[in-house]
Design an enzyme around this catalytic site. Structure first.
Site, PDB file in Angstrom:
ATOM      1  CB  CYS A 183      -0.949   0.012   1.190  1.00 14.96           C
ATOM      2  SG  CYS A 183      -2.128  -1.333   1.119  1.00 14.96           S
ATOM      3  CG  HIS A 208      -3.124   3.615   1.869  1.00 16.77           C
ATOM      4  ND1 HIS A 208      -3.632   3.232   0.651  1.00 16.77           N
ATOM      5  CD2 HIS A 208      -3.180   2.514   2.667  1.00 16.77           C
ATOM      6  CE1 HIS A 208      -3.979   1.961   0.712  1.00 16.77           C
ATOM      7  NE2 HIS A 208      -3.718   1.500   1.932  1.00 16.77           N
ATOM      8  CG  ASN A 233      -6.629  -0.732   1.100  1.00 17.64           C
ATOM      9  OD1 ASN A 233      -5.921  -0.274   0.206  1.00 17.64           O
ATOM     10  ND2 ASN A 233      -6.135  -1.245   2.208  1.00 17.64           N
TER      11      ASN A 233
HETATM   12  N1  ACO Z   1     -18.718  -8.293   8.759  1.00 20.33           N
HETATM   13  C1  ACO Z   1     -19.227  -8.545   9.980  1.00 20.33           C
HETATM   14  N2  ACO Z   1     -18.465  -8.903  11.022  1.00 20.33           N
HETATM   15  C2  ACO Z   1     -17.144  -9.009  10.800  1.00 20.33           C
HETATM   16  C3  ACO Z   1     -16.557  -8.760   9.553  1.00 20.33           C
HETATM   17  C4  ACO Z   1     -17.411  -8.407   8.492  1.00 20.33           C
HETATM   18  N3  ACO Z   1     -16.947  -8.124   7.258  1.00 20.33           N
HETATM   19  N4  ACO Z   1     -15.237  -8.937   9.668  1.00 20.33           N
HETATM   20  C5  ACO Z   1     -14.984  -9.285  10.934  1.00 20.33           C
HETATM   21  N5  ACO Z   1     -16.131  -9.322  11.626  1.00 20.33           N
HETATM   22  C6  ACO Z   1     -16.323  -9.647  13.029  1.00 20.33           C
HETATM   23  C7  ACO Z   1     -15.200 -10.483  13.575  1.00 20.33           C
HETATM   24  O1  ACO Z   1     -15.397 -11.842  13.299  1.00 20.33           O
HETATM   25  C8  ACO Z   1     -15.310 -10.188  15.056  1.00 20.33           C
HETATM   26  O2  ACO Z   1     -16.337 -10.968  15.596  1.00 20.33           O
HETATM   27  P1  ACO Z   1     -16.182 -11.636  17.058  1.00 20.33           P
HETATM   28  O3  ACO Z   1     -16.012 -10.485  17.992  1.00 20.33           O
HETATM   29  O4  ACO Z   1     -17.449 -12.374  17.213  1.00 20.33           O
HETATM   30  O5  ACO Z   1     -14.963 -12.495  16.960  1.00 20.33           O
HETATM   31  C9  ACO Z   1     -15.749  -8.723  15.095  1.00 20.33           C
HETATM   32  O6  ACO Z   1     -16.290  -8.444  13.790  1.00 20.33           O
HETATM   33  C10 ACO Z   1     -14.624  -7.768  15.382  1.00 20.33           C
HETATM   34  O7  ACO Z   1     -13.517  -8.106  14.559  1.00 20.33           O
HETATM   35  P2  ACO Z   1     -12.186  -7.264  14.599  1.00 20.33           P
HETATM   36  O8  ACO Z   1     -11.243  -7.797  13.580  1.00 20.33           O
HETATM   37  O9  ACO Z   1     -11.699  -7.148  16.003  1.00 20.33           O
HETATM   38  O10 ACO Z   1     -12.759  -5.848  14.134  1.00 20.33           O
HETATM   39  P3  ACO Z   1     -12.069  -4.448  14.126  1.00 20.33           P
HETATM   40  O11 ACO Z   1     -12.866  -3.473  14.846  1.00 20.33           O
HETATM   41  O12 ACO Z   1     -10.583  -4.542  14.428  1.00 20.33           O
HETATM   42  O13 ACO Z   1     -12.183  -4.052  12.574  1.00 20.33           O
HETATM   43  C11 ACO Z   1     -10.818  -3.991  10.614  1.00 20.33           C
HETATM   44  C12 ACO Z   1     -11.581  -4.869  11.587  1.00 20.33           C
HETATM   45  C13 ACO Z   1     -11.787  -3.097   9.903  1.00 20.33           C
HETATM   46  C14 ACO Z   1     -10.122  -4.890   9.611  1.00 20.33           C
HETATM   47  C15 ACO Z   1      -9.789  -3.146  11.400  1.00 20.33           C
HETATM   48  O14 ACO Z   1      -9.026  -3.949  12.251  1.00 20.33           O
HETATM   49  C16 ACO Z   1      -8.867  -2.399  10.496  1.00 20.33           C
HETATM   50  O15 ACO Z   1      -9.266  -1.496   9.798  1.00 20.33           O
HETATM   51  N6  ACO Z   1      -7.565  -2.723  10.505  1.00 20.33           N
HETATM   52  C17 ACO Z   1      -6.624  -2.096   9.640  1.00 20.33           C
HETATM   53  C18 ACO Z   1      -6.704  -2.786   8.341  1.00 20.33           C
HETATM   54  C19 ACO Z   1      -6.055  -2.037   7.258  1.00 20.33           C
HETATM   55  O16 ACO Z   1      -6.078  -0.848   7.186  1.00 20.33           O
HETATM   56  N7  ACO Z   1      -5.472  -2.815   6.371  1.00 20.33           N
HETATM   57  C20 ACO Z   1      -4.897  -2.305   5.238  1.00 20.33           C
HETATM   58  C21 ACO Z   1      -3.475  -1.994   5.457  1.00 20.33           C
HETATM   59  S1  ACO Z   1      -2.826  -1.451   4.002  1.00 20.33           S
HETATM   60  C22 ACO Z   1      -2.171  -2.731   3.092  1.00 20.33           C
HETATM   61  O17 ACO Z   1      -0.972  -2.815   3.001  1.00 20.33           O
HETATM   62  C23 ACO Z   1      -3.033  -3.729   2.417  1.00 20.33           C
END
Ligand code: ACO
Length: 327
Positions: free
Chosen positions: A117, A254, A284
């Protein structure tokens, strides 16, 4: 910031998106998710997804053509082609050489750059060093991705986050007095730390599985590191250029996640109205996200000649970087 005789100035910007839009409502039919969850956690409402047979190099070429038209240049004016991508058409040759050929250019040099990214920021910094050195005159710097091809479409924790697209800018070596008010790339700051590999990676490749693999991410871990890392490189740009957040006209981060963007802007004291956000429309798109956001905000009249623009990104590796550009 040292006095310079040449700066890399932005001549044009362009973008390309696949026609097909996949809304959060459609994602609800693919995996167990809701529009509400996706919007609340990420800010994403829709993403573009490449059609069968529509490749990264095709999107990159379309973006390059748009940037050339915006610059009032023809492809033969370019002698450096850099494509930032993690989703090449083939393991080799480079997407950049395919773009060069598609544009009918046989001079100059073309190569890909892989920093996930952060790829576009790394590509801008790389092109800048070529141009400032005097070895090349004009660069097409492209971020292009088809991340939809890397996704496990049964994994709701990743497949809702990403999209496809391409963006490009033309950078030109221009005589400069090196003043803060003069146009061009003023400061670039790049970092990497390979110890974080397992937090964001693809579980395949030619030398391991001999397959393309799928994207794997520890979302919370990535989130935890992202804000600190990007604010560190932005502050390094501030220090290098002798500016503060108050001098920034546009912050073009980004586009991974609305919450990361807002938290970074808040930490730096950048008002929300100066932040360009396209993650709602594009998802993204990895290395393509910044040039896509630049194209949107130049086209709609927000970014104008003379504006001070900060771009930044963080991605797999980890890699992270920022660049300060006087438009
Ligand atoms: N829909 C519904 N529920 C979901 C989904 C979905 N799409 N995905 C995960 N959940 C659930 C999980 O299973 C979990 O359930 P549980 O509590 O019963 O186990 C709950 O939602 C919370 O999951 P978390 O992963 O803890 O959710 P979080 O609040 O951390 O959000 C997210 C997840 C959006 C991915 C966040 O962590 C994030 O934005 N991280 C950064 C990711 C990012 O920016 N990545 C790109 C980097 S750039 C690159 O190089 C590609």
């Amino acid at each position: 910031m040292n006095p310079v005789r040449v700066r890399s100035t932005v001549r044009g910007v362009g973008s390309a998106l696949p026609e097909r839009i996949v809304t959060n409502a459609e994602m609800e039919t693919i995996v167990d998710t809701t529009d509400e969850w996706i919007v609340q956690r990420t800010g994403i409402r829709q993403r573009h997804v490449a059609a069968e047979g529509e490749t990264t190099s095709m999107l990159a070429t379309r973006a390059a053509e748009a940037a050339l038209a915006d610059a009032g240049l023809v492809a033969a004016d370019i002698d450096l082609f850099i494509v930032a991508t993690s989703t090449p058409d083939y393991t080799f040759p480079a997407v950049a050489t395919q773009v060069q050929a598609a544009l009918g250019v046989t001079h100059g040099v073309a190569f890909d750059l892989q920093a996930v990214c952060s790829g576009f920021v790394f590509a801008v910094a790389t092109a800048d060093k070529f141009l400032v050195s005097g070895s090349h005159k004009r660069a097409l710097v492209i971020g292009a991705e088809t991340f939809s091809r890397l996704l496990d479409w049964t994994d709701r924790t990743t497949c809702v986050l990403f999209g496809d697209g391409a963006g490009a800018i033309v950078l030109e070596a221009t005589p400069s007095d090196g003043a803060l008010t003069s146009p061009g790339v003023i400061s670039t700051q790049l970092r990497s730390d390979g110890r974080h590999r397992a937090k964001l990676y693809v579980d395949g490749g030619p030398s391991t599985t001999k397959t393309v693999g799928h994207l794997k991410m520890e979302g919370r871990e990535v989130f935890k590191h992202a804000v600190g890392m990007v604010t560190d490189v932005i502050k390094a740009c501030f220090d290098d250029a002798g500016v503060t957040a108050a001098d920034i006209d546009w912050f073009v981060p980004h586009q991974a996640n609305r919450r990361i963007i807002d938290a970074s802007a808040d930490k730096l004291g950048l008002p929300r109205e100066k932040v360009v956000v396209t993650v709602d429309r594009h998802g993204n798109t990895s290395a393509a996200s910044i040039p896509l956001a630049l194209a949107v905000s130049v086209k709609d009249g927000r970014i104008k000649k003379g504006d001070l623009v900060m771009i930044e990104a963080m991605g797999g590796g980890f890699t992270w970087g920022a660049a300060l550009i006087r438009w």
